[in-house]
Design a protein around this motif. Structure first.
Motif, PDB file in Angstrom:
ATOM      1  N   PHE A   1       0.838  -1.196   0.000  1.00 47.73           N
ATOM      2  CA  PHE A   1       0.000   0.000   0.000  1.00 47.73           C
ATOM      3  C   PHE A   1       0.870   1.241   0.000  1.00 47.73           C
ATOM      4  O   PHE A   1       1.866   1.310   0.717  1.00 47.73           O
ATOM      5  CB  PHE A   1      -0.913   0.037   1.228  1.00 47.73           C
ATOM      6  CG  PHE A   1      -1.996  -0.995   1.186  1.00 47.73           C
ATOM      7  CD1 PHE A   1      -3.107  -0.818   0.385  1.00 47.73           C
ATOM      8  CD2 PHE A   1      -1.900  -2.136   1.953  1.00 47.73           C
ATOM      9  CE1 PHE A   1      -4.112  -1.769   0.340  1.00 47.73           C
ATOM     10  CE2 PHE A   1      -2.904  -3.097   1.929  1.00 47.73           C
ATOM     11  CZ  PHE A   1      -4.010  -2.912   1.111  1.00 47.73           C
ATOM     12  N   GLU A   2       0.485   2.229  -0.800  1.00 52.54           N
ATOM     13  CA  GLU A   2       1.204   3.503  -0.871  1.00 52.54           C
ATOM     14  C   GLU A   2       0.453   4.529  -0.039  1.00 52.54           C
ATOM     15  O   GLU A   2      -0.710   4.804  -0.281  1.00 52.54           O
ATOM     16  CB  GLU A   2       1.302   3.979  -2.317  1.00 52.54           C
ATOM     17  CG  GLU A   2       2.073   5.252  -2.491  1.00 52.54           C
ATOM     18  CD  GLU A   2       3.560   5.100  -2.214  1.00 52.54           C
ATOM     19  OE1 GLU A   2       4.176   6.075  -1.759  1.00 52.54           O
ATOM     20  OE2 GLU A   2       4.096   4.010  -2.448  1.00 52.54           O
ATOM     21  N   ASN A   3       1.130   5.078   0.967  1.00 53.44           N
ATOM     22  CA  ASN A   3       0.586   6.135   1.819  1.00 53.44           C
ATOM     23  C   ASN A   3       1.597   7.266   1.815  1.00 53.44           C
ATOM     24  O   ASN A   3       2.797   7.013   1.911  1.00 53.44           O
ATOM     25  CB  ASN A   3       0.372   5.620   3.239  1.00 53.44           C
ATOM     26  CG  ASN A   3      -0.512   4.387   3.263  1.00 53.44           C
ATOM     27  OD1 ASN A   3      -1.566   4.370   2.654  1.00 53.44           O
ATOM     28  ND2 ASN A   3      -0.070   3.347   3.954  1.00 53.44           N
ATOM     29  N   ALA A   4       1.127   8.528   1.726  1.00 53.89           N
ATOM     30  CA  ALA A   4       2.089   9.607   1.562  1.00 53.89           C
ATOM     31  C   ALA A   4       1.448  10.979   1.664  1.00 53.89           C
ATOM     32  O   ALA A   4       0.228  11.122   1.647  1.00 53.89           O
ATOM     33  CB  ALA A   4       2.743   9.485   0.186  1.00 53.89           C
ATOM     34  N   LEU A   5       2.317  11.977   1.729  1.00 54.69           N
ATOM     35  CA  LEU A   5       1.942  13.348   1.407  1.00 54.69           C
ATOM     36  C   LEU A   5       2.256  13.511  -0.066  1.00 54.69           C
ATOM     37  O   LEU A   5       3.304  13.055  -0.531  1.00 54.69           O
ATOM     38  CB  LEU A   5       2.788  14.350   2.197  1.00 54.69           C
ATOM     39  CG  LEU A   5       2.573  14.430   3.688  1.00 54.69           C
ATOM     40  CD1 LEU A   5       3.520  15.459   4.298  1.00 54.69           C
ATOM     41  CD2 LEU A   5       1.143  14.772   4.017  1.00 54.69           C
ATOM     42  N   THR A   6       1.378  14.151  -0.797  1.00 52.79           N
ATOM     43  CA  THR A   6       1.609  14.316  -2.228  1.00 52.79           C
ATOM     44  C   THR A   6       1.118  15.686  -2.677  1.00 52.79           C
ATOM     45  O   THR A   6       0.217  16.258  -2.064  1.00 52.79           O
ATOM     46  CB  THR A   6       0.917  13.192  -3.039  1.00 52.79           C
ATOM     47  OG1 THR A   6       1.144  13.404  -4.432  1.00 52.79           O
ATOM     48  CG2 THR A   6      -0.558  13.120  -2.755  1.00 52.79           C
ATOM     49  N   THR A   7       1.723  16.210  -3.728  1.00 54.73           N
ATOM     50  CA  THR A   7       1.294  17.501  -4.272  1.00 54.73           C
ATOM     51  C   THR A   7       0.350  17.333  -5.448  1.00 54.73           C
ATOM     52  O   THR A   7      -0.026  18.299  -6.082  1.00 54.73           O
ATOM     53  CB  THR A   7       2.519  18.338  -4.718  1.00 54.73           C
ATOM     54  OG1 THR A   7       3.265  17.587  -5.682  1.00 54.73           O
ATOM     55  CG2 THR A   7       3.393  18.678  -3.523  1.00 54.73           C
ATOM     56  N   ASP A   8      -0.032  16.093  -5.739  1.00 57.56           N
ATOM     57  CA  ASP A   8      -0.951  15.802  -6.835  1.00 57.56           C
ATOM     58  C   ASP A   8      -2.128  15.015  -6.278  1.00 57.56           C
ATOM     59  O   ASP A   8      -1.932  14.069  -5.522  1.00 57.56           O
ATOM     60  CB  ASP A   8      -0.230  14.977  -7.898  1.00 57.56           C
ATOM     61  CG  ASP A   8      -0.997  14.888  -9.194  1.00 57.56           C
ATOM     62  OD1 ASP A   8      -2.245  15.012  -9.180  1.00 57.56           O
ATOM     63  OD2 ASP A   8      -0.360  14.675 -10.233  1.00 57.56           O
ATOM     64  N   PRO A   9      -3.363  15.374  -6.621  1.00 60.85           N
ATOM     65  CA  PRO A   9      -4.513  14.673  -6.062  1.00 60.85           C
ATOM     66  C   PRO A   9      -4.668  13.236  -6.527  1.00 60.85           C
ATOM     67  O   PRO A   9      -5.468  12.504  -5.986  1.00 60.85           O
ATOM     68  CB  PRO A   9      -5.703  15.521  -6.517  1.00 60.85           C
ATOM     69  CG  PRO A   9      -5.230  16.186  -7.752  1.00 60.85           C
ATOM     70  CD  PRO A   9      -3.756  16.438  -7.528  1.00 60.85           C
ATOM     71  N   GLU A  10      -3.915  12.827  -7.520  1.00 60.68           N
ATOM     72  CA  GLU A  10      -4.026  11.444  -7.987  1.00 60.68           C
ATOM     73  C   GLU A  10      -2.661  10.936  -8.419  1.00 60.68           C
ATOM     74  O   GLU A  10      -1.780  11.699  -8.792  1.00 60.68           O
ATOM     75  CB  GLU A  10      -5.011  11.328  -9.141  1.00 60.68           C
ATOM     76  CG  GLU A  10      -4.635  12.141 -10.363  1.00 60.68           C
ATOM     77  CD  GLU A  10      -5.720  12.099 -11.417  1.00 60.68           C
ATOM     78  OE1 GLU A  10      -5.476  11.454 -12.437  1.00 60.68           O
ATOM     79  OE2 GLU A  10      -6.760  12.698 -11.211  1.00 60.68           O
TER      80      GLU A  10
END
Length: 110
Positions: free
Chosen positions: A86-95
């Motif tokens: 599973f990928e969990n993160a802070l991201t700057t892209d909504p997808e």
């Protein structure tokens, strides 16, 4: 992949466990938290604290996370599940690349 835009955050220095936490908010409600553990410690698996995602990092990663929250807009909380794969993160892209249109499931406050 469920994502939620982070609107506010706050930093918590825990007096009892010697950890730092960043509480993440959207719509006036908590949507999750980032927990920072001692460098070199075994990290617990990311998971849910009630209904809110809790992502675990080492203290070495604190500066990177706080820099993203301070300097990038918008920033999203991405949570897919607990355990390997599973990928969990802070991201700057909504997808995630190749995932199609945004607007899927969101974690919302109570």
């Amino acid at each position: 992949m469920p994502t939620t835009q982070i609107e506010k955050y706050h930093v918590i220095y825990s007096a009892n466990t010697f950890r730092r936490r960043i509480g993440l908010m959207a719509g006036g409600a908590y949507i999750g938290q980032l927990v920072f553990h001692a460098n070199g410690a075994a990290l617990p698996a990311d998971g849910l604290n009630g209904t809110q995602p809790q992502l675990n990092y080492h203290l070495d990663d604190f500066q990177n996370c706080i820099d993203l929250l301070r300097n990038e807009k918008p920033v999203y909380l991405l949570y897919n599940g607990s355990g390997g794969g599973f990928e969990n993160a802070l991201t700057t892209d909504p997808e995630t690349v190749g995932e199609g249109e945004a607007g899927g499931l969101r974690f919302v406050g109570r």
